[in-house]
Design a protein around this motif. Structure first.
Motif, PDB file in Angstrom:
ATOM      1  N   ALA A  50       7.881  27.776  -4.330  1.00 32.52           N
ATOM      2  CA  ALA A  50       6.849  27.726  -4.514  1.00 32.52           C
ATOM      3  C   ALA A  50       6.262  27.233  -2.902  1.00 32.52           C
ATOM      4  O   ALA A  50       4.545  27.737  -3.546  1.00 32.52           O
ATOM      5  CB  ALA A  50       7.129  25.595  -3.890  1.00 32.52           C
ATOM      6  N   HIS A  51       7.083  28.114  -1.871  1.00 28.20           N
ATOM      7  CA  HIS A  51       6.617  28.490  -0.568  1.00 28.20           C
ATOM      8  C   HIS A  51       5.213  29.990  -0.578  1.00 28.20           C
ATOM      9  O   HIS A  51       4.337  29.460  -0.651  1.00 28.20           O
ATOM     10  CB  HIS A  51       7.494  29.047   0.209  1.00 28.20           C
ATOM     11  N   VAL A  52       6.125  31.140  -1.817  1.00 27.77           N
ATOM     12  CA  VAL A  52       5.341  32.180  -2.153  1.00 27.77           C
ATOM     13  C   VAL A  52       3.905  31.674  -2.677  1.00 27.77           C
ATOM     14  O   VAL A  52       3.354  31.937  -2.743  1.00 27.77           O
ATOM     15  CB  VAL A  52       5.998  33.076  -3.708  1.00 27.77           C
ATOM     16  N   GLY A  53       4.045  30.787  -3.912  1.00 26.99           N
ATOM     17  CA  GLY A  53       3.028  30.898  -4.219  1.00 26.99           C
ATOM     18  C   GLY A  53       1.926  29.428  -3.536  1.00 26.99           C
ATOM     19  O   GLY A  53       0.468  30.165  -4.327  1.00 26.99           O
ATOM     20  N   ARG A  54       2.126  28.535  -2.784  1.00 30.52           N
ATOM     21  CA  ARG A  54       0.847  28.599  -2.028  1.00 30.52           C
ATOM     22  C   ARG A  54       0.581  29.605  -0.798  1.00 30.52           C
ATOM     23  O   ARG A  54      -0.749  29.453  -0.912  1.00 30.52           O
ATOM     24  CB  ARG A  54       1.793  27.267  -0.521  1.00 30.52           C
ATOM     25  N   ILE A  55       1.060  30.559  -0.537  1.00 32.54           N
ATOM     26  CA  ILE A  55       0.211  31.666   0.078  1.00 32.54           C
ATOM     27  C   ILE A  55       0.047  32.200  -0.692  1.00 32.54           C
ATOM     28  O   ILE A  55      -1.647  32.279  -0.743  1.00 32.54           O
ATOM     29  CB  ILE A  55       2.227  32.708   0.856  1.00 32.54           C
ATOM     30  N   LEU A  56       0.090  32.499  -1.601  1.00 29.24           N
ATOM     31  CA  LEU A  56      -0.925  33.218  -3.118  1.00 29.24           C
ATOM     32  C   LEU A  56      -2.030  32.797  -3.380  1.00 29.24           C
ATOM     33  O   LEU A  56      -3.402  32.820  -3.078  1.00 29.24           O
ATOM     34  CB  LEU A  56      -0.648  33.692  -4.019  1.00 29.24           C
ATOM     35  N   LEU A  57      -1.940  30.863  -2.907  1.00 28.10           N
ATOM     36  CA  LEU A  57      -3.253  30.601  -3.386  1.00 28.10           C
ATOM     37  C   LEU A  57      -3.418  29.938  -1.865  1.00 28.10           C
ATOM     38  O   LEU A  57      -5.110  30.293  -1.890  1.00 28.10           O
ATOM     39  CB  LEU A  57      -2.842  28.695  -3.390  1.00 28.10           C
ATOM     40  N   LYS A  58      -3.321  30.202  -1.130  1.00 23.82           N
ATOM     41  CA  LYS A  58      -4.622  30.005   0.759  1.00 23.82           C
ATOM     42  C   LYS A  58      -4.988  31.144   1.050  1.00 23.82           C
ATOM     43  O   LYS A  58      -5.839  31.258   1.486  1.00 23.82           O
ATOM     44  CB  LYS A  58      -2.865  29.397   1.239  1.00 23.82           C
ATOM     45  N   LEU A  59      -4.112  32.331  -0.011  1.00 22.14           N
ATOM     46  CA  LEU A  59      -4.665  33.477   0.739  1.00 22.14           C
ATOM     47  C   LEU A  59      -5.566  34.543  -0.464  1.00 22.14           C
ATOM     48  O   LEU A  59      -6.141  35.366   0.327  1.00 22.14           O
ATOM     49  CB  LEU A  59      -3.818  34.729   1.312  1.00 22.14           C
ATOM     50  N   GLY A  60      -5.719  33.708  -1.559  1.00 26.66           N
ATOM     51  CA  GLY A  60      -6.178  33.986  -2.446  1.00 26.66           C
ATOM     52  C   GLY A  60      -5.997  35.209  -3.193  1.00 26.66           C
ATOM     53  O   GLY A  60      -6.838  36.137  -3.394  1.00 26.66           O
ATOM     54  N   LEU A  61      -4.745  35.867  -3.188  1.00 29.68           N
ATOM     55  CA  LEU A  61      -3.964  36.678  -4.258  1.00 29.68           C
ATOM     56  C   LEU A  61      -3.353  36.490  -5.160  1.00 29.68           C
ATOM     57  O   LEU A  61      -2.536  35.426  -5.546  1.00 29.68           O
ATOM     58  CB  LEU A  61      -2.867  37.419  -2.471  1.00 29.68           C
ATOM     59  N   GLU A  62      -2.839  37.524  -5.776  1.00 29.02           N
ATOM     60  CA  GLU A  62      -2.414  37.767  -7.229  1.00 29.02           C
ATOM     61  C   GLU A  62      -1.079  37.533  -7.218  1.00 29.02           C
ATOM     62  O   GLU A  62       0.068  37.184  -8.225  1.00 29.02           O
ATOM     63  CB  GLU A  62      -3.137  38.013  -8.000  1.00 29.02           C
TER      64      GLU A  62
END
Length: 85
Positions: A50-62
């Motif tokens: 879940a943390h990794v998913g939020r990191i990707l979302l917040k940073l706009g990364l795939e």
């Protein structure tokens, strides 16, 4: 880093991460798996995902690889020809 505008944009948003997300991102940069990150931080693997998913979302990364590259560029700006944001 001038030829990597997407990376520069992601790095500029690192300040939006929570303290725990920042910890996870740093561990991603060292090549840690979700399982090993969870063990190191004393959380479940699901929480780490879940943390990794939020990191990707917040940073706009795939991908977690892109997050690891952004983390490395942020933590070691000299290697990337930039300065820390």
């Amino acid at each position: 880093m001038q030829d990597l505008p997407h990376l520069r944009s992601a790095i500029s948003r690192i300040g939006q991460l929570s303290e725990r997300e920042h910890q996870v991102m740093v561990l991603l940069a060292t090549g840690e798996t979700n399982h090993s990150i969870a063990r190191r931080l004393g959380v479940s693997e699901g929480t780490t995902k879940a943390h990794v998913g939020r990191i990707l979302l917040k940073l706009g990364l795939e991908s977690r690889t892109a997050a690891a590259v952004a983390a490395l560029a942020y933590l070691h700006p000299c290697m990337w020809g930039g300065s820390q944001q």
